[in-house]
Scaffold this active site. Structure first.
Site, PDB file in Angstrom:
ATOM      1  N   HIS A 188       0.631  -1.222   0.088  1.00  0.00           N
ATOM      2  CA  HIS A 188       0.154  -0.476  -0.061  1.00  0.00           C
ATOM      3  C   HIS A 188       0.788   1.281   0.298  1.00  0.00           C
ATOM      4  O   HIS A 188       1.676   0.953   0.431  1.00  0.00           O
ATOM      5  CB  HIS A 188      -0.930  -0.291   1.493  1.00  0.00           C
ATOM      6  CG  HIS A 188      -1.721   1.325   1.505  1.00  0.00           C
ATOM      7  ND1 HIS A 188      -1.759   2.778   2.039  1.00  0.00           N
ATOM      8  CD2 HIS A 188      -3.301   1.168   0.465  1.00  0.00           C
ATOM      9  CE1 HIS A 188      -2.235   3.547   1.885  1.00  0.00           C
ATOM     10  NE2 HIS A 188      -3.408   2.419   1.640  1.00  0.00           N
ATOM     11  N   PRO A 189       0.347   2.360  -0.401  1.00  0.00           N
ATOM     12  CA  PRO A 189       1.041   3.312  -0.746  1.00  0.00           C
ATOM     13  C   PRO A 189       1.928   4.433   0.365  1.00  0.00           C
ATOM     14  O   PRO A 189       2.983   5.015   0.737  1.00  0.00           O
ATOM     15  CB  PRO A 189       0.309   4.362  -0.978  1.00  0.00           C
ATOM     16  CG  PRO A 189      -0.671   4.121  -1.865  1.00  0.00           C
ATOM     17  CD  PRO A 189      -0.576   2.474  -1.308  1.00  0.00           C
ATOM     18  N   VAL A 190       1.648   3.708   1.933  1.00  0.00           N
ATOM     19  CA  VAL A 190       2.339   4.238   3.287  1.00  0.00           C
ATOM     20  C   VAL A 190       2.642   3.053   3.632  1.00  0.00           C
ATOM     21  O   VAL A 190       3.594   3.851   4.682  1.00  0.00           O
ATOM     22  CB  VAL A 190       1.232   5.310   3.905  1.00  0.00           C
ATOM     23  CG1 VAL A 190      -0.032   5.387   3.758  1.00  0.00           C
ATOM     24  CG2 VAL A 190       0.071   3.393   4.805  1.00  0.00           C
ATOM     25  N   LYS A 191       3.241   1.945   3.274  1.00  0.00           N
ATOM     26  CA  LYS A 191       4.318   1.372   3.415  1.00  0.00           C
ATOM     27  C   LYS A 191       5.846   1.521   3.248  1.00  0.00           C
ATOM     28  O   LYS A 191       5.589   2.301   2.451  1.00  0.00           O
ATOM     29  CB  LYS A 191       3.947  -0.742   2.918  1.00  0.00           C
ATOM     30  CG  LYS A 191       2.650  -0.449   3.061  1.00  0.00           C
ATOM     31  CD  LYS A 191       2.220  -0.853   4.332  1.00  0.00           C
ATOM     32  CE  LYS A 191       1.062  -1.482   5.486  1.00  0.00           C
ATOM     33  NZ  LYS A 191      -0.253  -1.036   4.852  1.00  0.00           N
ATOM     34  N   ILE A 192       6.880   0.383   3.331  1.00  0.00           N
ATOM     35  CA  ILE A 192       7.673   0.976   2.533  1.00  0.00           C
ATOM     36  C   ILE A 192       7.904   0.978   1.371  1.00  0.00           C
ATOM     37  O   ILE A 192       9.005   1.891   1.592  1.00  0.00           O
ATOM     38  CB  ILE A 192       8.773  -0.158   3.675  1.00  0.00           C
ATOM     39  CG1 ILE A 192       8.555  -1.028   4.761  1.00  0.00           C
ATOM     40  CG2 ILE A 192       9.994  -0.086   3.582  1.00  0.00           C
ATOM     41  CD1 ILE A 192       8.557   0.298   5.721  1.00  0.00           C
TER      42      ILE A 192
END
Length: 385
Positions: free
Chosen positions: A185-189
């Protein structure tokens, strides 16, 4: 507004995606296998199966392990609801094991006690899903020992934890588990926009994961039940789903993976600054376990109620008023109305509930500038003073 997390996209990422748009394959082409191979090589694991989300990966992990009605799956209350929902999709029952108040991960002490009781009652779980919350690895060595003793499968919910390490193990190498699951997901690493992936050391589990990902269909001549000369022939061997990752997403993932070590190092540098600059405030700062490396997906602080009467909501609102986009991770799963309707009640997992009542996630992402981090720190000092 400075967000709590966001993606980092550069020109190389854009070129990788544009190259796919101009190619013959937008889906079911060569890049998904290349992405799987790249993650497999990074983690040091033989098999990787990419899907359209970590939720999908958790679901097919349960399916591949044969989870169904009458089975029990245990996970942590301190997680996103997908960690528990995956078992419910299969018709299994769900239970929770409370967290360690220092690490916010599943408590191995509580797990051992629950397993001993369940063994006596004949109610052992088929699968345990430890969650590497915020990117900090659970004690996988101990969980593996318990799995060997009591005979359950282990699925690591490593949605926060690509790039993390536990003792002598890279998270995702499945040295101490049957399957590990990542989120992109975009907020992941790293990100593939939406997307997920499951790793395993088992060729049979990898085959099952791949079948469930794509309608239960195979074209592999070695797996067909009848000989077929027709080049178009395929067979459906199980009731699968359409959880495929696109070529666009895989191309982005391959490009992003090249930055993984750099970005995890940047997150640690940011965490070191937070640790130093916030040490005098009435906050409980997150722990980084000796002998492990957190991927630091989140940097979560808790209000220290012994040192301040300021409620968490006041801290949250005060930071947001200063354009600091803090968030809260997570509302304990067992307090959600769906799970309350299944019989769970507030008060059952007190460590998770106490943590939730005090926690706030501060901005933490590789692209967070030094100047913006200082804005966050100044805002925290202002609100807490």
């Amino acid at each position: 507004m400075i967000p709590y997390g966001r993606q980092s996209i550069d020109a190389a990422d854009e070129r990788a995606v544009l190259e796919v748009l101009r190619s013959d394959f937008l889906t079911q082409g060569p890049r998904v296998p290349r992405f799987e191979q790249a993650v497999s090589e990074y983690c040091g694991v033989p098999f990787a199966v990419a899907v359209n989300s970590a939720t999908s990966a958790l679901h097919i992990a349960c399916l591949a392990l044969g989870v169904g009605p009458g089975d029990r799956v245990w996970t942590s209350p301190n997680t996103f609801v997908a960690s528990a929902n995956c078992a419910r999709y299969c018709g299994a029952s769900v239970d929770f094991v409370d967290i360690d108040p220092a690490t916010y991960n599943m408590s191995c002490t509580a797990l051992a006690a629950r397993l001993e009781q369940a063994a006596a009652e004949g109610t052992l779980p088929k699968v345990v899903i430890p969650v590497h919350f915020s990117g900090l690895p659970c004690d996988m060595v101990r969980i593996h020992e318990l799995a060997q003793h009591y005979g359950f499968f282990v699925v690591e919910d490593a949605s926060h934890a690509i790039g993390a390490r536990c003792a002598d193990s890279v998270i995702g190498d499945c040295r101490y588990s049957d399957i590990a699951v990542f989120s992109f997901h975009p907020v992941k690493i790293i990100t593939t926009a939406e997307g997920g992936l499951a790793t395993t050391r088992s060729a049979d589990l990898a085959r099952q994961l791949a079948l469930f990902r794509s309608h239960g269909i195979t074209r592999d001549p070695g797996e067909l039940e009848r000989d077929a000369a027709e080049p178009w022939y395929y067979e459906q061997h199980c009731l699968g789903l359409n959880y495929r990752l696109t070529e666009l997403q895989a191309a982005l993932g391959i490009s992003q993976l090249a930055h993984l070590e750099e970005w995890v190092a940047r997150r640690h540098a940011l965490a070191d600054i937070y640790d130093r600059e916030l040490s005098g405030l009435p906050l409980i700062l997150p722990q980084r376990t000796v002998g492990s490396r957190s991927a630091l997906h989140l940097y979560v602080v808790q209000i220290d109620t012994a040192r301040t009467a300021l409620p968490r909501r006041a801290l949250y609102d005060g930071l947001r008023e200063r354009n600091i986009g803090v968030n809260v991770h997570y509302i304990p799963v067992h307090t959600q109305p769906y799970y309350q309707a299944l019989g769970f009640r507030s008060g059952q997992f007190p460590n998770s509930e106490a943590y939730y009542a005090r926690c706030v996630s501060l901005p933490m992402y590789a692209g967070l500038s030094d100047a913006d981090q200082q804005r966050v720190i100044v805002a925290l000092h202002q609100v807490l003073s």
